[in-house]
Scaffold this motif. Structure first.
Motif, PDB file in Angstrom:
ATOM      1  N   PHE A 242       0.729  -1.120  -0.086  1.00 52.24           N
ATOM      2  CA  PHE A 242      -0.098   0.068  -0.119  1.00 52.24           C
ATOM      3  C   PHE A 242       0.778   1.324  -0.024  1.00 52.24           C
ATOM      4  O   PHE A 242       0.530   2.340   0.201  1.00 52.24           O
ATOM      5  CB  PHE A 242      -0.981   0.203   1.425  1.00 52.24           C
ATOM      6  N   LEU A 246      -1.222   4.397  -1.316  1.00 54.87           N
ATOM      7  CA  LEU A 246      -1.928   5.035  -0.518  1.00 54.87           C
ATOM      8  C   LEU A 246      -0.754   5.788   0.447  1.00 54.87           C
ATOM      9  O   LEU A 246      -0.956   6.952   0.377  1.00 54.87           O
ATOM     10  CB  LEU A 246      -2.773   3.693   0.671  1.00 54.87           C
ATOM     11  N   VAL A 282      -6.492   0.447   7.297  1.00 52.73           N
ATOM     12  CA  VAL A 282      -6.730   0.500   6.090  1.00 52.73           C
ATOM     13  C   VAL A 282      -7.793  -0.284   5.264  1.00 52.73           C
ATOM     14  O   VAL A 282      -8.329   0.422   4.177  1.00 52.73           O
ATOM     15  CB  VAL A 282      -5.126  -0.307   5.559  1.00 52.73           C
ATOM     16  N   CYS A 286     -10.224   1.310   2.414  1.00 49.90           N
ATOM     17  CA  CYS A 286     -10.199   0.972   1.373  1.00 49.90           C
ATOM     18  C   CYS A 286     -11.626   0.377   0.888  1.00 49.90           C
ATOM     19  O   CYS A 286     -12.084   0.040  -0.276  1.00 49.90           O
ATOM     20  CB  CYS A 286      -9.323  -0.092   1.276  1.00 49.90           C
ATOM     21  N   LEU A 291     -10.125   3.196  -2.363  1.00 50.14           N
ATOM     22  CA  LEU A 291      -8.738   3.083  -2.781  1.00 50.14           C
ATOM     23  C   LEU A 291      -8.682   3.278  -4.448  1.00 50.14           C
ATOM     24  O   LEU A 291      -7.857   3.689  -4.779  1.00 50.14           O
ATOM     25  CB  LEU A 291      -8.164   1.480  -2.454  1.00 50.14           C
TER      26      LEU A 291
END
Ligand code: PLP
Length: 398
Positions: A242, A246, A282, A286, A291
């Motif tokens: 990620f 991210l 996370v 997401c 995401l």
């Protein structure tokens, strides 16, 4: 005050800790000097979804604090989201195919624990991602570097290497490759080569580690299947993260492989599950396709920055510098004309106020003094333009 460690205490270090080389560069320094730095593949802080991550953290604490703040098993929802992502890439993963980790760096440290005895051969691209290469080298791997060209790893050279090893009855433990938006060269391996690489790994009966942290960040060219999705023989260990899609500070990555390999990697993961709190944050972030939307935004943003850098290079660099245009990812790789040494260029660029990653930092054997890597990901646009002007002036002076 720092004192010198007594030799008697030093003797207590394991051999590998006595011999280990200090890191050749220190990413933590990025942004802490006055130089405009193209050195590291840091994400652009302007695009961190701060509010959404704050909301996700608050939601986890409001609804699931007991589990999030305790020891616990891997958080199934995040694993399911990773499985869904793999499905969208044509990889039909089940829960026992996936391991969540603290960044893909943790997997790069676990892989040699599972596969490498001192002296075992690992095949890598030259140049490559030094974080991975260091991890394999520290485990005592004998690294064999295969040159790259505009299409990633040069497979004729790989075949020669594998053939020579075979003649010596040596079977490499794995071939480590970054086939999509390579670090550092930015190149992408075309489909035909991907198939040939898989065929070579089957012929010589070895594994492939496909490192794919940048694959989602494509801003040009056709999407290509991962090696993993083309593999029907359990030869590929896939790792991703990620970090680039991210936020690297979340330290979340994952591996996909045959369940027996995932199980072994997990056995060496002494802390057990990865971050009960962060995995929930996370997963919460997401959910609902957020995401995927964020990745679209990142891709447009990085495309603009890459184009800005290439335009500036077009204006500022002498035409003798060969520049590889990436179709995605974070990096532009530049090759210098004969006789221009990268250390000399770096010194002159730093005198003008900008710095970059010399090619020598991307090879395990000191090669690369005729090339350098520029990361367009981190810097704001004005600094990209200013920094390229510095390097261009240094190049013209040489
Ligand atoms: C090719 C490659 N693999 C792995 C990593 C490490 O990523 P992570 O932040 O997930 O540990 C990086 C980071 O730059 C990278 O470029």
């Amino acid at each position: 005050m720092t004192t010198v460690l007594s030799p008697h205490i030093h003797e207590l270090f394991a051999k590998r800790a006595q011999q280990v080389l200090p890191p050749i560069y220190n990413a933590a320094r990025q942004g802490h000097s006055s130089l405009i730095s193209f050195t590291f593949g840091f994400a652009d802080p302007a695009l961190f979804p701060r509010e959404d991550i704050a909301a996700a953290s608050a939601a986890v604490l409001a609804t699931d604090a007991d589990a999030a703040l305790n020891y616990g098993m891997d958080f199934v929802e995040l694993r399911d989201q990773i499985i869904a992502k793999l499905h969208s890439q044509g990889v039909f993963a089940h829960e026992d195919n996936v391991l969540i980790s603290y960044g893909s760096s943790q997997l790069l440290a676990l892989l040699p624990r599972v596969f490498v005895e001192p002296g075992d051969v690992v095949v890598i691209e030259g140049p490559s991602f030094m974080g991975a290469v260091r991890s394999f080298a520290d485990a005592g791997a004998r690294l064999i570097m295969v040159p790259t060209d505009d299409f990633g790893m040069n497979l004729d050279a790989l075949e020669t290497v594998l053939d020579e090893l075979h003649t010596q009855q040596i079977r490499p433990k794995f071939i480590y490759t970054i086939p999509t938006f390579h670090n550092p060269t930015g190149t992408t391996m075309p489909l035909v080569q991907r198939k040939r690489l898989l065929a070579l790994s089957a012929t010589y009966d070895t594994l492939i580690v496909e490192d794919d942290p940048y694959g989602d960040l494509r801003f040009a060219g056709e999407a290509l299947p991962t090696l993993t999705s083309l593999d029907h023989d359990d030869r590929v260990i896939y790792i991703s993260s990620f970090s680039k899609i991210l936020a690297p500070g979340l330290r979340m990555g994952w591996a996909y492989a045959h369940p027996a390999i995932i199980e072994r990697l997990g056995m060496f993961k002494v802390e057990g599950s990865s971050g009960p709190f962060l995995t929930r944050v996370v997963a919460n972030y997401c959910a609902d396709g957020r995401l995927a939307q964020h990745i679209q935004k990142l891709t447009t943003h990085y495309h603009n920055k890459c184009q800005l850098m290439l335009d500036a290079i077009g204006r500022e660099f002498p035409t003798e510098v060969r520049v590889i245009r990436p179709d995605g990812g974070f990096y532009v790789w530049c090759e210098l004309p004969q006789g221009v040494d990268v250390a000399n260029l770096l010194m002159r660029a730093e005198q003008r106020g900008s710095t970059f990653l010399p090619g020598t930092r991307c090879f395990a054997n000191g090669q690369g003094n005729d090339a350098f890597r520029l990361a367009f990901s981190f810097l704001p646009s004005e600094q990209i333009v200013e920094g390229i002007a510095h390097i261009g002036a240094a190049l013209r002076e040489m």
